[in-house]
Scaffold this active site. Structure first.
Site, PDB file in Angstrom:
ATOM      1  N   PRO A 373     -17.805  -6.331  -1.457  1.00  0.00           N
ATOM      2  CA  PRO A 373     -17.149  -6.358  -2.766  1.00  0.00           C
ATOM      3  C   PRO A 373     -15.763  -6.997  -2.605  1.00  0.00           C
ATOM      4  CG  PRO A 373     -17.849  -4.125  -2.185  1.00  0.00           C
ATOM      5  CD  PRO A 373     -18.003  -4.961  -0.960  1.00  0.00           C
ATOM      6  N   GLY A 376     -11.803  -3.253  -1.681  1.00  0.00           N
ATOM      7  CA  GLY A 376     -12.296  -1.970  -1.175  1.00  0.00           C
ATOM      8  C   GLY A 376     -11.258  -0.875  -1.373  1.00  0.00           C
ATOM      9  N   GLY A 378      -9.013   2.206   0.517  1.00  0.00           N
ATOM     10  CA  GLY A 378      -8.525   2.778   1.770  1.00  0.00           C
ATOM     11  C   GLY A 378      -8.471   4.291   1.679  1.00  0.00           C
ATOM     12  N   ASP A 406     -13.002   2.337   3.309  1.00  0.00           N
ATOM     13  CA  ASP A 406     -12.494   2.174   4.663  1.00  0.00           C
ATOM     14  C   ASP A 406     -12.052   3.529   5.188  1.00  0.00           C
ATOM     15  OD1 ASP A 406     -11.540   0.485   6.905  1.00  0.00           O
ATOM     16  OD2 ASP A 406      -9.647   1.443   6.367  1.00  0.00           O
ATOM     17  N   TYR A 411      -8.282   9.438  10.376  1.00  0.00           N
ATOM     18  CA  TYR A 411      -7.852   9.942   9.065  1.00  0.00           C
ATOM     19  C   TYR A 411      -8.180  11.430   8.904  1.00  0.00           C
ATOM     20  CZ  TYR A 411      -7.553   4.908   8.266  1.00  0.00           C
ATOM     21  OH  TYR A 411      -7.252   3.578   8.391  1.00  0.00           O
ATOM     22  N   ASN A 533      -6.589  -4.930  13.909  1.00  0.00           N
ATOM     23  CA  ASN A 533      -5.273  -5.151  14.507  1.00  0.00           C
ATOM     24  C   ASN A 533      -5.324  -6.055  15.737  1.00  0.00           C
ATOM     25  OD1 ASN A 533      -3.965  -3.352  12.606  1.00  0.00           O
ATOM     26  ND2 ASN A 533      -5.085  -1.735  13.654  1.00  0.00           N
ATOM     27  N   SER A 581      -3.219  -2.235   4.352  1.00  0.00           N
ATOM     28  CA  SER A 581      -1.831  -2.102   3.885  1.00  0.00           C
ATOM     29  C   SER A 581      -1.425  -3.297   3.017  1.00  0.00           C
ATOM     30  CB  SER A 581      -0.883  -1.995   5.079  1.00  0.00           C
ATOM     31  OG  SER A 581      -1.401  -1.101   6.045  1.00  0.00           O
ATOM     32  N   LEU A 583      -0.376  -3.514  -0.023  1.00  0.00           N
ATOM     33  CA  LEU A 583       0.629  -3.346  -1.091  1.00  0.00           C
ATOM     34  C   LEU A 583       1.956  -2.795  -0.598  1.00  0.00           C
ATOM     35  CD1 LEU A 583      -1.600  -1.625  -3.819  1.00  0.00           C
ATOM     36  CD2 LEU A 583      -0.871  -4.004  -3.743  1.00  0.00           C
ATOM     37  N   ASN A 633      -6.216  -1.439  -9.393  1.00  0.00           N
ATOM     38  CA  ASN A 633      -6.446  -2.175  -8.143  1.00  0.00           C
ATOM     39  C   ASN A 633      -7.852  -2.763  -8.107  1.00  0.00           C
ATOM     40  OD1 ASN A 633      -3.891  -1.342  -7.505  1.00  0.00           O
ATOM     41  ND2 ASN A 633      -4.505   0.184  -6.001  1.00  0.00           N
TER      42      ASN A 633
HETATM   43  N1  LIG Z   1      -6.924  -0.482  10.589  1.00  0.00           N
HETATM   44  C1  LIG Z   1      -5.711  -0.021  10.529  1.00  0.00           C
HETATM   45  O1  LIG Z   1      -5.018   0.084  11.555  1.00  0.00           O
HETATM   46  C2  LIG Z   1      -5.100   0.372   9.239  1.00  0.00           C
HETATM   47  C3  LIG Z   1      -3.724   0.587   9.134  1.00  0.00           C
HETATM   48  C4  LIG Z   1      -3.176   0.936   7.922  1.00  0.00           C
HETATM   49  C5  LIG Z   1      -4.007   1.074   6.826  1.00  0.00           C
HETATM   50  N2  LIG Z   1      -5.351   0.868   6.928  1.00  0.00           N
HETATM   51  C6  LIG Z   1      -6.274   0.986   5.787  1.00  0.00           C
HETATM   52  O2  LIG Z   1      -5.675   0.346   4.654  1.00  0.00           O
HETATM   53  C7  LIG Z   1      -5.582   1.265   3.587  1.00  0.00           C
HETATM   54  C8  LIG Z   1      -4.393   0.949   2.707  1.00  0.00           C
HETATM   55  O3  LIG Z   1      -3.222   0.871   3.448  1.00  0.00           O
HETATM   56  P1  LIG Z   1      -1.953   1.817   3.202  1.00  0.00           P
HETATM   57  O4  LIG Z   1      -2.427   3.137   2.756  1.00  0.00           O
HETATM   58  O5  LIG Z   1      -1.138   1.715   4.397  1.00  0.00           O
HETATM   59  O6  LIG Z   1      -1.113   1.135   2.093  1.00  0.00           O
HETATM   60  P2  LIG Z   1      -1.250   0.236   0.794  1.00  0.00           P
HETATM   61  O7  LIG Z   1      -2.591   0.310   0.195  1.00  0.00           O
HETATM   62  O8  LIG Z   1      -0.695  -1.072   1.151  1.00  0.00           O
HETATM   63  O9  LIG Z   1      -0.193   0.940  -0.156  1.00  0.00           O
HETATM   64  C9  LIG Z   1      -0.303   2.235  -0.629  1.00  0.00           C
HETATM   65  C10 LIG Z   1       0.933   2.504  -1.472  1.00  0.00           C
HETATM   66  O10 LIG Z   1       0.920   1.644  -2.611  1.00  0.00           O
HETATM   67  C11 LIG Z   1       1.008   2.411  -3.805  1.00  0.00           C
HETATM   68  N3  LIG Z   1       0.132   1.785  -4.796  1.00  0.00           N
HETATM   69  C12 LIG Z   1      -1.209   1.695  -4.782  1.00  0.00           C
HETATM   70  N4  LIG Z   1      -1.644   1.028  -5.865  1.00  0.00           N
HETATM   71  C13 LIG Z   1      -0.556   0.687  -6.573  1.00  0.00           C
HETATM   72  C14 LIG Z   1      -0.365  -0.005  -7.789  1.00  0.00           C
HETATM   73  N5  LIG Z   1      -1.400  -0.489  -8.489  1.00  0.00           N
HETATM   74  N6  LIG Z   1       0.904  -0.184  -8.237  1.00  0.00           N
HETATM   75  C15 LIG Z   1       1.950   0.295  -7.529  1.00  0.00           C
HETATM   76  N7  LIG Z   1       1.841   0.966  -6.372  1.00  0.00           N
HETATM   77  C16 LIG Z   1       0.587   1.170  -5.893  1.00  0.00           C
HETATM   78  C17 LIG Z   1       0.527   3.783  -3.428  1.00  0.00           C
HETATM   79  O11 LIG Z   1       1.111   4.754  -4.253  1.00  0.00           O
HETATM   80  P3  LIG Z   1       0.248   5.593  -5.346  1.00  0.00           P
HETATM   81  O12 LIG Z   1      -0.614   6.525  -4.577  1.00  0.00           O
HETATM   82  O13 LIG Z   1       1.274   6.242  -6.162  1.00  0.00           O
HETATM   83  O14 LIG Z   1      -0.550   4.594  -6.106  1.00  0.00           O
HETATM   84  C18 LIG Z   1       0.996   3.903  -1.991  1.00  0.00           C
HETATM   85  O15 LIG Z   1       2.335   4.331  -1.958  1.00  0.00           O
HETATM   86  C19 LIG Z   1      -5.533   2.622   4.272  1.00  0.00           C
HETATM   87  O16 LIG Z   1      -5.916   3.664   3.419  1.00  0.00           O
HETATM   88  C20 LIG Z   1      -6.509   2.417   5.399  1.00  0.00           C
HETATM   89  O17 LIG Z   1      -7.830   2.580   4.936  1.00  0.00           O
HETATM   90  C21 LIG Z   1      -5.904   0.513   8.126  1.00  0.00           C
END
Ligand SMILES: NC(=O)c1ccc[n+]([C@@H]2O[C@H](COP(=O)([O-])OP(=O)(O)OC[C@H]3O[C@@H](n4cnc5c(N)ncnc54)[C@H](OP(=O)(O)O)[C@@H]3O)[C@@H](O)[C@H]2O)c1
Length: 659
Positions: A373, A376, A378, A406, A411, A533, A581, A583, A633
């Protein structure tokens, strides 16, 4: 194929708008008011007529599109069928069931095609709703509320008299009824009906039939339907032509049953049992179904040598339903409805394409790439140095229509995703893409980690199993349900440190852990493998030794950090890139370029940044706990940015970017 339009009211303009891009060419136009016909042909190479017989005598166009007023539909269609023409009629096909059946029989005898609006079941909105049903998310559907609040036609139509002569059923109720018949089979019985004269004082036109009708209907294989059709309730009331379905496991709301696509906001929402409704954005660019699509399909059936009459058959049934409701509304007893429509009730039996399919498709260089899709979800609990609970937001995401989740053993909450996926009304496992990862401390224990993840997720396989980071750290034991342990224990197990605070590494090569992942793939526990990574060089190393090459690479990616060399290397080899990440880079959503593009496109800054990834074929996996953000999103799935806007965002790249 050449066609002729008969009737030059408001509908003719809507049909004519699609002519330039159509396989049909307009040869003639007829209207009793000749001036209107002349106006429509003026910009085209077509002839205007005021008399239908004269037009049929002089013109050979094999297809007639009948766009006359309601009462003229049947006589005009009959005249054209008798002249051996294929006919596509605006709704209603006729004003009585007998008349509609006669027309069908006549078309059959002449061997010509006969089609009729509405074709709303073909639009993207209604297909989306149909997919939710086919996914089994509602369980058995037992109750439907259908509204057709056509409203004060005197306020919005240039020919209200025609509407007021036929009543609100034949033009309005046919939209939700068409969907119900298409999805659940024919209406079999009008259980009860009532028709009321409601009309404001001082209106210029007086209705000739009751303006407000209510009925309860039985369908062959589906729900009992409560239908309300009204000229009195304004068309700007909360319900216009809505359809709401209630099943054992959930509910579905279609805001506009007559919608023909192209809406920039979600019109379908889903309510899981005991949960509030969640809007379901489309996951591809919105596309309007042109009015001419109906006549075009009919012409295509003629070209194939199989003149189609199915939409007319359904339209004839809808006329019979409207008539039966009117009869039942007369004082007396319930009235059975005759139908020649086949019972197509088996919604579950037919499987429409799911939102995504796990099969593989060609990558840029012809190698197989996994189909995903566009956006996705997180599931990580980490949030600015804190942990947050994700149970509710994961449920919301499933309801909104996310189909790529994901996850990771790190987690510590994979069972939450498993619970949501096994709840009544959850989507079929095959329609969901689940990704998980082995954490750094488990590089020597990948098999144990993956088996634990599968138990937590309640699934026999993951769609992609990944190495979370290429570095191996000291083993600290199984990480199952990390989220339920004290925070200090979580930290100690996930980040093993020596006395001086340095991470304790382990001597496990990336090749060794990859071999274990390959065994998991061989055993069918992981359908594909992936790396997180990594940089381009590490990826190329893995490709050198891998017997089963990675299909997904997940890295932090957003306009500050575009990773162009890595993305290019992946896409060249049919490896999909997933942007984690996407956003949360500090300051990104407040960048002037991001805010400007958001204003220009009428979308949010977050959607701009997500669409930047989507437009390049990279799948962002934003995480949120906010209901509106969940929907917003996912809605970025359908947004593509123009080349100049992409360049403005590319300009934000910062080689020194660090978190
Ligand atoms: N493989 C890896 O090493 C790795 C590392 C990091 C992350 N990840 C994966 O990537 C996913 C996402 O990364 P992340 O959690 O680091 O950060 P992200 O998705 O980049 O950002 C999350 C932040 O953005 C805010 N947000 C989300 N939608 C928004 C919108 N429409 N408008 C304004 N703010 C918004 C959220 O707040 P609200 O809750 O208030 O919306 C939260 O504070 C993780 O859940 C994980 O599955 C993988």
């Amino acid at each position: 194929m050449e066609c002729a339009f008969v009737g030059c009211g408001a509908a003719a303009g809507l049909y004519a708008a699609g002519l330039d891009a159509s396989t049909l060419s307009l040869a003639a136009v007829c209207d009793v008011e000749r001036a209107r016909a002349e106006e429509l042909v003026a910009p085209r190479d077509a002839t205007a007529y005021a008399d239908i017989d004269a037009m049929l005598d002089a013109e050979a166009a094999p297809l007639v599109v009948n766009l006359t007023g309601h009462e003229a539909h049947a006589p005009v269609t009959r005249r054209c069928l008798r002249a051996g023409r294929h006919v596509f009629s605006e709704k209603p096909l006729a004003l009585s069931g007998a008349e509609a059946s006669d027309l069908l029989a006549l078309a059959e005898r002449r061997g010509v095609a006969l089609g009729c609006a509405p074709l709303n079941h073909r639009s993207e909105t209604q297909r989306q709703a149909r997919h939710v049903l086919a996914d089994g998310r509602l369980g058995t559907v037992r109750l439907a509320y259908a509204h057709a609040h056509v409203g004060r036609v005197t306020e919005w139509h240039d020919d209200p008299a025609s509407f007021l002569r036929v009543g609100p059923l034949y033009d309005g109720a046919v939209y939700p009824l068409n969907l119900l018949v298409e999805w659940f089979g024919p209406v079999t019985r009008v259980r009860s009906a009532d028709a009321v004269d409601l009309w404001p004082d001082g209106e210029s036109h007086e209705p000739e039939r009751p303006t407000h009708v209510e009925a309860t209907l039985s369908t062959a294989g589906g729900p009992v339907v409560r239908l309300t059709a009204s000229f009195y309730a304004p068309h700007r009331s909360r319900e216009f032509t809505s359809l709401e379905l209630h099943g054992d496991d959930g509910s579905l709301y279609v805001e506009d049953a007559g919608d023909m696509g192209g809406s920039d906001r979600p019109l379908v929402s889903f309510g899981g049992r005991g949960r509030p409704y969640t809007a379901m954005p489309l996951q591809e660019p919105a596309r309007e179904t042109p009015y001419l699509a109906g006549p075009e399909r009919l012409a295509e059936s003629v070209r194939r040598g199989a003149p189609d009459r199915r939409s007319a058959s359904r339209a004839a049934h809808l006329v019979a339903v409207c008539e039966a409701i009117e009869d039942a509304a007369e004082p007396g007893s319930p009235v059975d409805v005759e139908s020649s429509v086949a019972d197509s009730s088996a919604v579950a039996a037919e499987s429409p394409p799911p939102v995504w399919t796990p099969e593989e498709s060609a990558g840029n260089d012809g190698s197989a790439a996994v189909r995903l899709p566009p956006v996705g979800f997180g599931c990580s609990r980490y949030r600015d140095g804190d942990y947050v609970d994700r149970r509710e937001s994961i449920e919301m995401a499933l309801d909104a229509g996310y189909r790529f989740f994901d996850s990771a053993e790190l987690y510590g909450n994979e069972h939450r995703l498993g619970e949501a996926l096994s709840a009544p009304g959850s989507p079929d496992r095959e329609t969901v893409f689940l990704a998980s990862k082995v954490w750094n401390t488990n590089h020597g224990h990948a098999t144990e980690a993956c088996e634990s993840t599968l138990r937590e997720l309640g699934t026999a396989y993951v769609d992609c199993y990944m190495v979370h980071w290429p570095e191996a750290w000291a083993y600290t034991g199984p990480l199952r349900r990390l989220a339920e342990r004290p925070v200090e224990t979580q930290e100690a197990m996930a980040f093993p440190r020596n006395e001086t605070g340095e991470i304790r590494t382990a001597d496990v090569s990336l090749e060794a852990v990859w071999r274990d992942l390959e065994s998991l793939h061989d055993r069918g526990l992981a359908r594909t493998l992936g790396l997180c990574n990594v940089d381009r060089e590490t990826l190329l190393d893995v490709l050198d030794f891998a017997r089963i090459p990675p299909k997904l690479v997940q890295v932090e990616r957003h306009p500050y950090r575009p990773r162009t060399d890595l993305v290019t290397a992946c896409h060249r080899r049919g490896i999909r890139v997933v942007a984690h990440s996407p956003l949360s880079a500090p300051g990104l959503l407040r960048e002037p370029a991001v805010e400007e593009i958001a204003r220009e496109r009428g979308i949010s800054p977050a959607q701009v940044v997500l669409a930047w990834n989507v437009t390049r074929g990279v799948v962002p996996i934003p995480s949120t706990t906010d209901r509106d953000h969940v929907v917003e999103n996912l809605a970025a799935s359908g947004t593509r940015l123009s080349a100049d806007r992409m360049v403005r965002l590319d300009d934000l790249a910062d080689p020194d970017f660090e978190r």
